[in-house]
Design an enzyme around this catalytic site. Sequence first.
Site, mmCIF file in Angstrom:
data_model
loop_
_atom_site.group_PDB
_atom_site.id
_atom_site.type_symbol
_atom_site.label_atom_id
_atom_site.label_comp_id
_atom_site.label_asym_id
_atom_site.label_seq_id
_atom_site.Cartn_x
_atom_site.Cartn_y
_atom_site.Cartn_z
ATOM 1 N N HIS A 39 0.013 -10.245 17.000
ATOM 2 C CA HIS A 39 -1.446 -10.290 16.869
ATOM 3 C C HIS A 39 -1.966 -11.352 17.835
ATOM 4 C CE1 HIS A 39 -5.459 -10.551 15.192
ATOM 5 N NE2 HIS A 39 -5.185 -9.490 14.460
ATOM 6 N N ALA A 80 2.223 -7.705 2.453
ATOM 7 C CA ALA A 80 1.430 -7.792 3.677
ATOM 8 C C ALA A 80 0.078 -7.119 3.488
ATOM 9 C CB ALA A 80 2.190 -7.149 4.844
ATOM 10 N N LYS A 124 11.454 -7.320 -4.937
ATOM 11 C CA LYS A 124 12.299 -8.523 -4.954
ATOM 12 C C LYS A 124 11.499 -9.761 -5.333
ATOM 13 C CE LYS A 124 11.851 -9.411 0.018
ATOM 14 N NZ LYS A 124 12.571 -9.514 1.300
ATOM 15 N N ASP A 156 14.082 -5.833 5.422
ATOM 16 C CA ASP A 156 15.033 -5.282 4.452
ATOM 17 C C ASP A 156 15.207 -3.771 4.607
ATOM 18 O OD1 ASP A 156 14.636 -7.868 3.639
ATOM 19 O OD2 ASP A 156 14.095 -7.392 1.587
ATOM 20 N N VAL A 206 0.814 -1.210 0.000
ATOM 21 C CA VAL A 206 0.000 0.000 0.000
ATOM 22 C C VAL A 206 0.850 1.263 0.000
ATOM 23 C CG1 VAL A 206 -0.314 -0.131 2.529
ATOM 24 C CG2 VAL A 206 -1.874 1.241 1.153
ATOM 25 N N HIS A 228 3.332 -9.927 14.095
ATOM 26 C CA HIS A 228 2.391 -9.340 13.145
ATOM 27 C C HIS A 228 2.857 -8.005 12.588
ATOM 28 C CE1 HIS A 228 -1.370 -8.520 11.189
ATOM 29 N NE2 HIS A 228 -1.656 -7.488 11.966
ATOM 30 N N GLN A 237 -6.918 -7.932 6.984
ATOM 31 C CA GLN A 237 -8.310 -8.369 7.029
ATOM 32 C C GLN A 237 -9.255 -7.283 7.519
ATOM 33 O OE1 GLN A 237 -8.630 -11.966 9.339
ATOM 34 N NE2 GLN A 237 -7.456 -13.185 7.891
#
Length: 522
Positions: free
Chosen positions: A233, A48, A39, A212, A18, A340, A53
């Site tokens: 989480h 991710a 990558k 990274d 995002v 998480h 959700q």
Amino acid sequence: MTTLWQQRADVVVIGTGVAGLAAALAVHRAGRRVVVLSKADRRPGVTATHYAQGGIAVVLPDTDDSVDAHVADTLAAGAGLCDPDAVASIVADGYRAVSELVGDGARFDESQPGRWALTREGGHSRRRIVHAGGDATGAEVQRVLDQAAAALDIRTNHAALRVLHDGVAVTGVLASNAEGLGIVHAPSVILATGGLGHLYSATTNPDGSTGDGIALALWAGVAVSDIEFIQFHPTMLFDGRAGGRRPLVTEALRGEGAVLLDAQGHSITNGVHPMGDLAPRDVVAAAIDARLRLTGDPCVYLDARGVTDLATRFPTVTAACRAAGIDPVRQPIPVVPGAHYSCGGVVTDVEGQTELPGLYAAGEVARTGMHGANRLASNSLLEGLVVGGRAGKAAAAHAAAAGQPYATLPDVLPSTALARNDLQLLMSRDASVVRDADGLRRLTETLSTAPVRNVGRRADLEDVALTMTARAVAAAALAREESRGCHHRTEYPDADPAQARSVVVRASEDNTVRVETPIPVC
């Protein structure tokens, strides 16, 4: 060291979630040339973002909600370490950013035609979470951004090895692809590499979440802060597997009435927090961890059998459970805490600017001051959209003013790494939900013995980045002698008001890290 290829751009964005795509689109719309490095390939599920959700926390007009209320909830979750001005700035810009996403084609669930459905999650005092596909908001956000970014220059299977600079400002990126090493010369670079969940044996993160961006920033001499605050989480699906990515079970289920129970049917959070099962994530995760240590059970249970239209409202969770042989409509869901979200990261302002001119960071890799010691649920997509877009605009403006640099290679690329499985076992033992000084010192000592690793493959690069990031986490966690937010120390069970400040770490020339304060001004 010899490079085999060279490219030029105004802005290089590293990452395609995002924050990365929001940034890249902003650069493109500002009329500057942007190259996006990933990558991975472009299959669904490599970011991710795709797996998010719950939804996006956003204050809608003409409701009983307010920016002040959202800010207050965020500050409460952040346990004294949020930057109030940063929180207010990002929250206030949320509705505009989400509306822009809708303009690109996003479709959110509606309670009635023309009105978005809202749910509530842990730590929120209002129903302010917009969602898509029930519990597939991230997949919808990724779909829309992928579609909008289809015309951009996105280089898959390109791993960023170093951010290059001349000691004053950014000059480009050293990267590798199937042809070998190369340089993209650029005056602006945006880190949008996501998180670090694969420091641990089990995580909700996709395979590429290997820290990274944290390592790239440290190697570039840039400050990293709040990195000890890794959110576990509370409810990751327990399917009996030893490690790797596991599905999370969204806390929106608890917002709709699901309850957490141990194997004996006793409440996990009763008497722990006034908000019960809707307490902030750090509280719920710590309560589950404590109960499992007490009982020796492998998991606890989320009983969602009373949730109306569970399979329709939460199709992603339902499918994941059924794939593991569990019917959540008829059975309690076995869950455990799982690595998480990283609440800290590369120190930036609310425009994504780091202390190194030309280097920006956005999304989970960045520390804007939004999350403090613990992220409030569904603030991550919000921050990625807002700060990603801002970073893209700022990077484009910097590139226009800076002109085209010529990047040169560093003399050496110090690379040491532990074997990934060994590292994950060490981190899971010594730097997980609850830490102590003995474990953190043992971890630090072992990390210091990591052997030199030649970075020839993506897996090697990731192991080097994970090891560097682990050093930062261990150093910061050892320095914070208190329990605060999602950082828990057994020998210091309470928060210490004198430590209500962020810990900053930097890399030393010998590839170790050192702790310093205060936060640098970006």
